[in-house]
Design a protein around this motif. Sequence first.
Motif, short mmCIF file in Angstrom:
data_model
loop_
_atom_site.label_atom_id
_atom_site.label_comp_id
_atom_site.label_asym_id
_atom_site.label_seq_id
_atom_site.Cartn_x
_atom_site.Cartn_y
_atom_site.Cartn_z
N MET A 76 0.86 -1.20 0.00
CA MET A 76 0.00 0.00 0.00
C MET A 76 0.89 1.24 0.00
SD MET A 76 -3.24 1.14 0.81
CE MET A 76 -3.39 2.87 0.41
N ILE A 78 1.22 5.61 -1.46
CA ILE A 78 0.78 6.81 -2.20
C ILE A 78 2.04 7.64 -2.42
CG2 ILE A 78 -0.60 8.95 -2.03
CD1 ILE A 78 -2.50 6.64 -2.07
N GLY A 84 -1.20 12.32 2.73
CA GLY A 84 -1.85 13.24 3.67
C GLY A 84 -3.04 13.96 3.08
N LYS A 85 -3.56 13.46 1.94
CA LYS A 85 -4.73 14.09 1.30
C LYS A 85 -5.94 13.18 1.35
CE LYS A 85 -1.80 16.41 -2.17
NZ LYS A 85 -1.84 17.81 -1.69
N ASN A 86 -5.87 12.17 2.22
CA ASN A 86 -7.00 11.27 2.38
C ASN A 86 -7.31 10.47 1.11
OD1 ASN A 86 -8.58 10.43 4.46
ND2 ASN A 86 -10.30 11.76 3.98
N GLY A 88 -5.49 7.48 0.28
CA GLY A 88 -5.26 6.05 0.51
C GLY A 88 -6.55 5.29 0.76
N ARG A 121 -7.66 4.63 11.57
CA ARG A 121 -8.67 5.58 11.11
C ARG A 121 -9.62 4.94 10.10
NH1 ARG A 121 -5.10 9.27 10.28
NH2 ARG A 121 -5.01 8.96 8.05
C1 LIG Z 1 0.25 5.22 4.62
C2 LIG Z 1 -0.34 5.82 3.35
C3 LIG Z 1 -0.68 4.71 2.37
C4 LIG Z 1 -1.64 6.55 3.74
O1 LIG Z 1 -2.24 7.15 2.60
P1 LIG Z 1 -2.63 8.70 2.64
O2 LIG Z 1 -3.53 8.96 1.50
O3 LIG Z 1 -1.39 9.50 2.75
O4 LIG Z 1 -3.46 8.74 4.01
P2 LIG Z 1 -4.10 9.94 4.81
O5 LIG Z 1 -4.13 11.16 3.97
O6 LIG Z 1 -5.38 9.40 5.30
O7 LIG Z 1 -3.14 10.13 6.08
C5 LIG Z 1 -1.72 10.03 6.03
C6 LIG Z 1 -1.03 10.50 7.26
O8 LIG Z 1 -0.04 11.43 6.85
C7 LIG Z 1 -0.23 12.69 7.49
N1 LIG Z 1 0.16 13.79 6.59
C8 LIG Z 1 -0.36 15.00 6.54
N2 LIG Z 1 0.23 15.73 5.62
C9 LIG Z 1 1.17 14.97 5.06
C10 LIG Z 1 2.09 15.18 4.03
N3 LIG Z 1 2.22 16.36 3.41
N4 LIG Z 1 2.87 14.16 3.68
C11 LIG Z 1 2.79 12.99 4.29
N5 LIG Z 1 1.91 12.74 5.28
C12 LIG Z 1 1.11 13.73 5.66
C13 LIG Z 1 -1.66 12.66 7.85
O9 LIG Z 1 -1.91 13.53 8.93
C14 LIG Z 1 -1.85 11.21 8.27
O10 LIG Z 1 -1.23 10.99 9.53
P3 LIG Z 1 -1.78 9.90 10.55
O11 LIG Z 1 -2.18 8.68 9.74
O12 LIG Z 1 -0.63 9.59 11.46
O13 LIG Z 1 -2.95 10.49 11.21
C15 LIG Z 1 0.61 6.84 2.67
O14 LIG Z 1 0.83 7.93 3.51
C16 LIG Z 1 1.94 6.23 2.27
O15 LIG Z 1 2.08 5.72 1.16
N6 LIG Z 1 2.93 6.26 3.17
C17 LIG Z 1 4.26 5.74 2.89
C18 LIG Z 1 4.26 4.23 2.63
C19 LIG Z 1 3.66 3.42 3.74
O16 LIG Z 1 4.01 3.60 4.91
N7 LIG Z 1 2.76 2.48 3.38
C20 LIG Z 1 2.10 1.60 4.30
C21 LIG Z 1 2.91 0.38 4.52
S1 LIG Z 1 2.20 -0.61 5.81
#
Ligand SMILES: CC(C)(COP(=O)(O)OP(=O)(O)OC[C@H]1O[C@@H](n2cnc3c(N)ncnc32)[C@H](O)[C@@H]1OP(=O)(O)O)[C@@H](O)C(=O)NCCC(=O)NCCS
Length: 146
Positions: A76, A78, A84-86, A88, A121
Motif C-alpha cells: 500500500m 501513495i 496526507g490528502k485522504n 489512501g 482511522r
Molecule cells: C500510509 C499511506 C498509504 C496513507 O495514505 P494517505 O492517502 O497519505 O493517508 P491519509 O491522507 O489518510 O493520512 C496520512 C497521514 O499522513 C499525514 N500527513 C499529513 N500531511 C502529510 C504530508 N504532506 N505528507 C505525508 N503525510 C502527511 C496525515 O496527517 C496522516 O497521519 P496519521 O495517519 O498519522 O494520522 C501513505 O501515507 C503512504 O504511502 N505512506 C508511505 C508508505 C507506507 O508507509 N505504506 C504503508 C505500509 S504498511
Amino acid sequence: MSNYLIKEITARETWAVRHPVLRTGRPLETCAMEGDDHPDTIHLGLFDTANLIGVASFMKAAKPQFTGSQYQLRGMGILAAYQGKNLGVLLINAGEQKLRRLDTDVLWCNARIKALNFYLRNDFIVEGDSFEIESVGTHYLLYKTL
Ligand SMILES: CC(C)(COP(=O)(O)OP(=O)(O)OC[C@H]1O[C@@H](n2cnc3c(N)ncnc32)[C@H](O)[C@@H]1OP(=O)(O)O)[C@@H](O)C(=O)NCCC(=O)NCCS
C-alpha cells in the motif's frame, strides 16, 4: 480540479509507486512480492488523470488468528506529493468492494508503525503485539471484517 480514478493494474505497473515509496533507495527488483502474479491477486492503481499516484495489492492469504475467507493487503503506497490528502482510503474502499463480491470475510495486513494511524482511522483493528520485520522495522497485525 483533480480527477481521481481507480483501475486494476498489473504487478509490474505497481513498481512505479512501490519503488519510491516502499523500497526507497533499494534495487528495483526488490519491488517484486511473492504472490504478485497469482491469479487470485488484485492490484489496484489510483490515477490522478493519467498519472499513477497510488497502489495497493490484495493477495489471498490466511492467518491462523482469523477465520473464513481471507485476503492480505500488501504494497500500500501513495506517492509522497499526494500523501496526507485522504487518498489512501480510496484504494482501501475499492479493494474492499471487490473482495466483498468475492465473499471475502477478513482483510488483514502487516502495518508499519508510521502507517498505524492510517489503518486505525480506516477501521482496522490491532491483533496481538507488535513484531519486527527485518530491515523494515516494527509492525502490527491489523484486520477488518468485511
Ligand atoms: C500510509 C499511506 C498509504 C496513507 O495514505 P494517505 O492517502 O497519505 O493517508 P491519509 O491522507 O489518510 O493520512 C496520512 C497521514 O499522513 C499525514 N500527513 C499529513 N500531511 C502529510 C504530508 N504532506 N505528507 C505525508 N503525510 C502527511 C496525515 O496527517 C496522516 O497521519 P496519521 O495517519 O498519522 O494520522 C501513505 O501515507 C503512504 O504511502 N505512506 C508511505 C508508505 C507506507 O508507509 N505504506 C504503508 C505500509 S504498511
